[in-house]
Design a protein around this motif. Structure first.
Motif, mmCIF file in Angstrom:
data_model
loop_
_atom_site.group_PDB
_atom_site.id
_atom_site.type_symbol
_atom_site.label_atom_id
_atom_site.label_comp_id
_atom_site.label_asym_id
_atom_site.label_seq_id
_atom_site.Cartn_x
_atom_site.Cartn_y
_atom_site.Cartn_z
ATOM 1 N N GLU A 64 15.223 -8.441 -12.683
ATOM 2 C CA GLU A 64 14.646 -7.244 -13.295
ATOM 3 C C GLU A 64 13.603 -6.640 -12.357
ATOM 4 O OE1 GLU A 64 15.604 -6.095 -16.231
ATOM 5 O OE2 GLU A 64 17.050 -7.748 -16.288
ATOM 6 N N PRO A 65 13.450 -5.307 -12.358
ATOM 7 C CA PRO A 65 12.377 -4.699 -11.551
ATOM 8 C C PRO A 65 11.018 -5.273 -11.925
ATOM 9 C CG PRO A 65 13.830 -3.006 -12.421
ATOM 10 C CD PRO A 65 14.243 -4.302 -13.067
ATOM 11 N N GLY A 66 10.166 -5.454 -10.921
ATOM 12 C CA GLY A 66 8.835 -6.002 -11.179
ATOM 13 C C GLY A 66 7.812 -4.911 -11.432
ATOM 14 N N PHE A 67 6.562 -5.328 -11.592
ATOM 15 C CA PHE A 67 5.458 -4.379 -11.776
ATOM 16 C C PHE A 67 5.107 -3.740 -10.433
ATOM 17 C CE2 PHE A 67 3.736 -7.516 -15.159
ATOM 18 C CZ PHE A 67 4.551 -6.961 -16.131
ATOM 19 N N THR A 68 4.544 -2.524 -10.508
ATOM 20 C CA THR A 68 4.021 -1.881 -9.300
ATOM 21 C C THR A 68 2.523 -2.199 -9.159
ATOM 22 O OG1 THR A 68 3.685 0.130 -10.550
ATOM 23 C CG2 THR A 68 5.727 -0.040 -9.297
ATOM 24 N N CYS A 118 0.796 -1.229 0.000
ATOM 25 C CA CYS A 118 0.000 0.000 0.000
ATOM 26 C C CYS A 118 0.828 1.279 0.000
ATOM 27 C CB CYS A 118 -0.961 -0.006 1.178
ATOM 28 S SG CYS A 118 -0.157 -0.458 2.721
ATOM 29 N N ALA A 119 2.108 1.217 0.337
ATOM 30 C CA ALA A 119 2.932 2.435 0.294
ATOM 31 C C ALA A 119 2.984 3.010 -1.118
ATOM 32 C CB ALA A 119 4.342 2.153 0.782
ATOM 33 N N ARG A 120 2.724 2.180 -2.128
ATOM 34 C CA ARG A 120 2.660 2.702 -3.495
ATOM 35 C C ARG A 120 1.668 3.856 -3.566
ATOM 36 N NH1 ARG A 120 6.272 2.669 -6.743
ATOM 37 N NH2 ARG A 120 6.655 0.554 -5.994
ATOM 38 N N PHE A 121 0.589 3.758 -2.732
ATOM 39 C CA PHE A 121 -0.470 4.768 -2.764
ATOM 40 C C PHE A 121 -0.295 5.842 -1.685
ATOM 41 C CE2 PHE A 121 -3.636 1.437 -4.579
ATOM 42 C CZ PHE A 121 -3.028 1.550 -5.824
ATOM 43 N N CYS A 122 0.781 5.768 -0.895
ATOM 44 C CA CYS A 122 0.959 6.859 0.070
ATOM 45 C C CYS A 122 2.373 7.446 0.022
ATOM 46 C CB CYS A 122 0.564 6.437 1.487
ATOM 47 S SG CYS A 122 1.480 5.064 2.139
#
Ligand code: SF4
Length: 674
Positions: free
Chosen positions: A369-373, A127-131
């Motif tokens: 490789e970096p993943g999806f968000t 959830c930090a993606r959204f904060c």
């Protein structure tokens, strides 16, 4: 027999302690824990009722499996076998995992290990993606880390606070209490918010009521004022920063008219606030979603760092640019590596890090490789495992989220209630809450505290870490997930996360916990970051000018209002727990929209009347609350209500670096009568 058992509040990240009153194995009340260093016996209205949702009849008690379009109860063996069997079809980029800032560190560590070791993907996010993903994007290049820099207990040392886009009175009540104490001793408070929130009304000496989305312009104006008056900290700039000259030249080229036009605030008031902060002995910036939830959130945070660096208000107790993460383990889930670009301990995804973890975990072929968000996991993967998260309320443009979730080949949800997201799942696992298993969380100021198991989970609910380990075991990875207790997992965390190396379960018996970095068992922990150097390659704070860009969607003839969203003191996040706590629910049982009295009069709308708020993504019918908390031209809707989700309306425009949606501002229209 009645016992008093100490615990830590499961709601916001103030990390307050209290005692649970336990009678015959059942929690019957709460008592203050006066010796707890963070809250000294005080708790807010949510904390005082924190145990009440535990005994709700609608707690999930058995696994559920979708059959013939409906969810039916199943045995653990049947549900776990099915999950393991189905997940085998989706390795690599067809699978993604969304974790939670509410799980323990041990739960989160197991989840990221599951994604990487079993599913061979870095498609993990939380959830930090959204904060606060924009915090990382903004602070990483400037100071080398996105963590809170001072300690909650040191906040009272500050003599000037800038509360930038954070309504502390409602969202961090016990931190607000410390600011109030500092204020009583003479500290000044500057609140920056488009709304006249309780923080702006009752705590602030100066309220900078900026136009939504004009944060960069305001900070540029503040820095311009500081430089024009020669109030920058030249010694600090010389010794501890680089890049100052570029900022100075850029600010000199900015006109005050452009700053006033973008922000709607007079240059005199901007100067007054800026000079108050620059002239303080210890200036402290606290900020939250008001500044991070924008498509330019990374720019906003980066510019706040510029402000602290040119004034030298960073690297000492009671100072800094401090991100206010809202979830109890918002910090810890990131520390554990529930992020698409970081393995545990913020070790960046790549060949070197993968090799290090292949050795630690005794595996081969870890993803490099970096993943999806978050949103890309829902939009691009075919199988998604969601643990303790509720995107059907928390994500932007919910109509779109619903259709993406409904179209997945496999959706597994693990939670304590049948949330709006769990209702769409193919398999649902019932999870234990914070006092139904032991574990650690890492609170806002990098403070690791331990929470004990107090009661048994209801029915057949299980700890999150146990459920994930059981799935992994059934998929052939039993030897990598053979943990029998959270302490065993924590011992592995200590080997994986350098910042946690010196923290042990035995040391965490001390009230108030230990703040990382804590490199060895004789290290006391670190209350203040960056006292000597920043975590940048040359150890200096990197100053860089930031150009103002307006919101992605501005009001126009068709949608003439700004819509902004936020939180209330009585509710928590997506309302899963607080809306099931009668005392809290009864305070504010339904969603509403705040409208300025002049806008209400112009549209013939009366207090309590039902209106319809529409954006380009959808519409909601809500009762009107006519109040001067919002300025003319701005509407506000709280986002806690799953039955009237504000995020049906919000704009999914993303910050290009952090992939943060612009929750905080979009264009809307108001229709009388609904
Ligand atoms: Fe709980 Fe936060 Fe209230 Fe403290 S301030 S009691 S942690 S909700």
């Amino acid at each position: 027999m009645v016992e008093l058992v100490p615990t830590i509040c499961p709601y916001c990240s103030c990390g307050c302690g209290f005692y649970l009153v336990v009678k015959d194995g059942r929690i019957v009340g709460e008592e203050p824990w006066k010796a707890h260093p963070l809250n000294e016996g005080a708790n807010c209205i949510k904390g005082r009722r924190a145990f009440k949702f535990l005994y709700r009849e609608d707690r999930l008690k058995k696994p559920l499996i979708r059959e013939g379009g409906r969810l039916r109860e199943a045995s653990w063996a049947e549900a776990l076998d099915l999950a393991a069997e189905r997940l085998k079809e989706f390795k690599g980029n067809s699978f993604g995992l969304i974790a939670s800032g509410r799980g323990t560190n041990e739960d989160c560590y197991i989840l990221q290990k599951f994604a990487r070791v079993v599913m061979k993907t870095n498609n993990i996010d939380y959830c930090a993606r959204f904060c606060h993903s924009t915090t990382v994007a903004g602070l990483l290049p400037s100071v080398g880390s996105g963590v809170m820099q001072t300690s909650i207990t040191d906040l009272e040392l500050a003599d000037c606070f800038i509360l930038f886009g954070v309504n502390v009175k409602e969202t961090f009540p016990l931190i607000s209490r410390r600011i109030l104490r500092a204020r009583r001793r003479g500290a000044k408070v500057i609140a920056v918010d488009p709304r006249r929130t309780p923080t702006a009304r009752y705590l602030a000496d100066i309220h900078l009521q900026l136009k939504p989305g004009s944060d960069v312009a305001l900070i540029n104006g503040m820095m311009k004022a500081i430089l024009e008056e020669g109030k920058e900290n030249r010694e600090f700039i010389r010794a501890r920063t680089s890049g100052f000259e570029g900022l100075r030249d850029y600010l000199a080229s900015l006109s005050w008219e452009s700053v006033e036009g973008a922000t709607g605030i007079s240059r005199e008031l901007i100067k007054e606030a800026a000079l108050l902060y620059a002239g303080a002995e210890r200036g402290c910036i606290l900020y939250d979603e008001g500044i991070t939830q924008h498509w330019v959130g990374g720019d906003n945070v980066r510019n706040l760092a510029n402000l602290a660096l040119i004034t030298g208000h960073i690297g000492r107790p009671g100072t800094g640019v401090n991100s206010m993460r809202g979830q109890i383990n918002g910090e810890g889930a990131g520390d554990m590596g529930c992020v698409n670009v970081f393995y545990p301990g913020f070790q960046r995804v790549g060949d070197e890090t993968a090799k290090r973890f292949e050795e630690l975990w005794g595996v081969e072929g870890l993803p490099r490789e970096p993943g999806f968000t978050y949103l890309d996991i829902i939009g691009k993967c075919r199988a998604v495992y969601i643990v303790g998260a509720n995107p059907m309320v928390a994500a932007p443009d919910i109509n779109n989220i619903r259709s993406l979730l409904e179209n997945l080949d496999l959706l597994i949800v693990q939670d304590i209630f049948l949330t709006e997201t769990a209702e769409l799942a193919h398999i649902v696992f019932p999870a234990a809450t914070w006092v139904e298993r032991e574990g650690t969380h890492t609170w806002i100021d990098r403070r690791v505290q331990k929470v004990e198991k107090v009661i048994e989970p209801p029915g057949e609910a299980k700890p999150d870490w146990w459920i994930t380990c059981e799935i992994a075991r059934r998929m052939g990875y039993g030897d990598k997930f053979s943990f029998s207790s959270p302490e065993e997992i924590f011992e592995e965390i200590r080997r994986a996360v350098p910042q946690y190396r010196g923290i042990t379960y035995a040391r965490l018996k001390k009230p108030g916990g230990i703040q990382w970095p804590c490199p060895s068992e004789d290290h006391p922990g670190t209350p203040t970051m960056f006292t000597e150097r920043f975590n940048t390659p040359d150890g200096k704070g990197q100053i860089q000018p930031v150009e103002y860009k307006p919101p992605a969607e501005a009001p126009d003839d068709e949608y003439p209002f700004y819509l902004t969203t936020g939180r209330l003191i009585f509710h928590y996040h997506t309302g899963t727990m607080t809306r099931r706590t009668d005392d809290l629910h009864n305070e504010i049982p339904e969603c509403f929209v705040e409208i300025n009295p002049k806008d209400a009069e112009r549209n013939g709308i009366k207090e309590g009347e039902r209106v319809r708020v529409e954006t380009r993504r959808g519409g909601l019918e809500l009762p009107a609350r006519v109040t001067d908390e919002v300025p003319e031209g701005v509407l506000f809707i709280p986002f806690h209500f799953g039955d009237k989700p504000a995020n049906l309306l919000t704009n999914p425009a993303l910050d290009p670096g952090a992939r943060m949606p612009e929750f905080k501002v979009c264009a809307a229209r108001l229709i009388k009568g609904g």
